[in-house]
Design an enzyme around this catalytic site. Structure first.
Site, PDB file in Angstrom:
ATOM      1  N   LYS A   1      -1.172  -9.477   2.879  1.00 17.69           N
ATOM      2  CA  LYS A   1      -0.416  -9.023   4.055  1.00 17.69           C
ATOM      3  C   LYS A   1      -1.305  -8.083   4.848  1.00 17.69           C
ATOM      4  O   LYS A   1      -2.054  -7.301   4.262  1.00 17.69           O
ATOM      5  CB  LYS A   1       0.868  -8.315   3.626  1.00 17.69           C
ATOM      6  CG  LYS A   1       1.646  -7.704   4.794  1.00 17.69           C
ATOM      7  CD  LYS A   1       3.041  -7.273   4.398  1.00 17.69           C
ATOM      8  CE  LYS A   1       3.153  -5.901   3.788  1.00 17.69           C
ATOM      9  NZ  LYS A   1       2.656  -4.793   4.629  1.00 17.69           N
TER      10      LYS A   1
ATOM     11  N   ASP B   1      -1.288  -6.144  -0.243  1.00 19.26           N
ATOM     12  CA  ASP B   1      -1.462  -5.507   1.067  1.00 19.26           C
ATOM     13  C   ASP B   1      -2.924  -5.172   1.300  1.00 19.26           C
ATOM     14  O   ASP B   1      -3.522  -4.415   0.503  1.00 19.26           O
ATOM     15  CB  ASP B   1      -0.683  -4.176   1.053  1.00 19.26           C
ATOM     16  CG  ASP B   1       0.370  -4.106   2.121  1.00 19.26           C
ATOM     17  OD1 ASP B   1       0.380  -4.950   3.036  1.00 19.26           O
ATOM     18  OD2 ASP B   1       1.194  -3.178   2.021  1.00 19.26           O
TER      19      ASP B   1
ATOM     20  N   GLU C   1       9.115  -4.084  10.504  1.00 16.82           N
ATOM     21  CA  GLU C   1       9.420  -2.728  10.016  1.00 16.82           C
ATOM     22  C   GLU C   1       9.891  -1.842  11.160  1.00 16.82           C
ATOM     23  O   GLU C   1       9.204  -1.707  12.183  1.00 16.82           O
ATOM     24  CB  GLU C   1       8.176  -2.122   9.344  1.00 16.82           C
ATOM     25  CG  GLU C   1       8.423  -0.689   8.870  1.00 16.82           C
ATOM     26  CD  GLU C   1       7.488  -0.215   7.776  1.00 16.82           C
ATOM     27  OE1 GLU C   1       6.611  -0.973   7.348  1.00 16.82           O
ATOM     28  OE2 GLU C   1       7.669   0.950   7.350  1.00 16.82           O
TER      29      GLU C   1
ATOM     30  N   ASP D   1       0.832  -1.205   0.000  1.00 15.16           N
ATOM     31  CA  ASP D   1       0.000   0.000   0.000  1.00 15.16           C
ATOM     32  C   ASP D   1       0.870   1.260   0.000  1.00 15.16           C
ATOM     33  O   ASP D   1       0.355   2.375  -0.045  1.00 15.16           O
ATOM     34  CB  ASP D   1      -1.029  -0.015   1.140  1.00 15.16           C
ATOM     35  CG  ASP D   1      -0.409  -0.096   2.517  1.00 15.16           C
ATOM     36  OD1 ASP D   1       0.828  -0.202   2.617  1.00 15.16           O
ATOM     37  OD2 ASP D   1      -1.168  -0.064   3.513  1.00 15.16           O
ATOM     38  N   SER D   2       2.200   1.073  -0.023  1.00 10.18           N
ATOM     39  CA  SER D   2       3.104   2.197  -0.307  1.00 10.18           C
ATOM     40  C   SER D   2       2.790   2.755  -1.693  1.00 10.18           C
ATOM     41  O   SER D   2       3.213   3.864  -2.043  1.00 10.18           O
ATOM     42  CB  SER D   2       4.569   1.746  -0.232  1.00 10.18           C
ATOM     43  OG  SER D   2       4.753   0.555  -0.981  1.00 10.18           O
TER      44      SER D   2
HETATM   45  O1  KIV Z   1       3.473  -1.079   1.605  1.00 11.63           O
HETATM   46  C1  KIV Z   1       4.635  -1.498   1.573  1.00 11.63           C
HETATM   47  O2  KIV Z   1       5.355  -1.242   0.632  1.00 11.63           O
HETATM   48  C2  KIV Z   1       5.098  -2.298   2.706  1.00 11.63           C
HETATM   49  C3  KIV Z   1       6.512  -2.657   2.838  1.00 11.63           C
HETATM   50  C4  KIV Z   1       7.583  -1.921   2.306  1.00 11.63           C
HETATM   51  C5  KIV Z   1       6.840  -3.609   3.869  1.00 11.63           C
HETATM   52  O3  KIV Z   1       4.309  -2.664   3.510  1.00 11.63           O
END
Ligand code: KIV
Length: 267
Positions: free
Chosen positions: A111, A83, A180, A44-45
């Site tokens: 995740k 995510d 993290e 979700d980044s």
């Molecule tokens: O959203 C994301 O990119 C992440 C990670 C970098 C662990 O959760």
């Protein structure tokens, strides 16, 4: 690389380094899969590095599904993880419904952030036969409550909580767990205690694997870069250099064209 699944990812533990990177689209997924990255996360980044949001709390299921579908069209051999975004897993039923949507969109696993407080959600997803990746430490979806991104596990209370949550995720049977911004000695201790592979981000080198936002690794989001990342490429400068070079070249060609091709009036 053979097609990855829960077992093959777990088999990395104590044998080989487990690299993981984020993907949000078809070409990046293909490129990273072709070099054999075994775990590809549609993180979700996405919200920050692709969609221009200030943090991950603005990302919706619709945003995620669009990008999970794009990544899955690359048919990667790596485990494609999606995510679950902010507020998409508040109850076990909601977590399961959204995990099914990701599975139908082509994800191999989902995740979600948290420990004890999301244990029932993880159980519901695992009971459905969908693989699950845990995420402990600094939880970006809680940025509003936290106020800032900071190292977790410095106080005794946080340390005990993280050890408990890691052991809980281990017992539940997640495929791997992201740690993290966990205080490095604690991340090492967790890695030694659990049977599940740990994947660190900003948590030192004592983890079974490491994950990065691919944009940070390749310098594709130059306006912000976490302090723990050493980019391997400055792709932002390469892109801007290529664009400037193309513009200059085309301007020269156009000037030549103007000089050689008199206008109809002067003919
Ligand atoms: O959203 C994301 O990119 C992440 C990670 C970098 C662990 O959760």
């Amino acid at each position: 690389m053979a097609r990855q699944d829960h077992q093959s990812i777990q088999a990395f533990k104590g044998k080989a380094f487990l690299p993981a990177l984020t993907v949000y689209d078809y070409p990046t997924t293909r490129l990273l899969d072709e070099v054999g990255i075994p775990l590809l996360l549609v993180g979700d980044s996405l919200g920050m590095v692709v969609l221009g949001y200030p943090d991950t709390t603005h990302v919706s299921m619709a945003d995620m599904l669009h990008h999970v579908q794009a990544a899955s069209r690359a048919k990667p051999n790596g485990l494609l993880v999606a995510d679950l975004p902010y507020r998409s897993y508040e109850t076990p039923a909601q977590a399961l419904e959204n995990a099914r949507l990701f599975r139908d969109a082509g994800a191999d696993a989902v995740k979600l952030e948290g420990g004890e407080e999301v244990a029932q959600q993880i159980e519901a997803i695992l009971d459905e036969g969908i693989a699950c990746i845990g995420h402990l430490g600094m939880l970006p979806q809680r940025i509003a409550e936290e106020g800032t991104y900071r190292i977790k596990g410095r106080s005794d209370e946080e340390r005990e909580r993280l050890l408990r949550d890691a052991s809980l995720l281990d017992n539940l049977g997640v495929t791997a767990m992201v740690l993290e911004l966990v205080q490095p000695a604690l991340a090492t201790e967790i890695t030694r205690r659990v049977l599940t592979p740990t994947i660190g981000i900003g948590s030192g080198t004592g983890c079974d694997g490491q994950i990065l936002v691919t944009h940070d690794l390749i310098g594709a989001f130059p306006w912000f870069r976490p302090g723990f990342v050493s980019p391997k490429l400055d792709s932002a400068s390469l892109i801007q250099g290529a664009v400037k070079g193309w513009r200059q070249e085309q301007s020269r060609i156009y000037q030549t064209f103007l000089a050689q091709d008199p206008s109809p009036d002067s003919a």
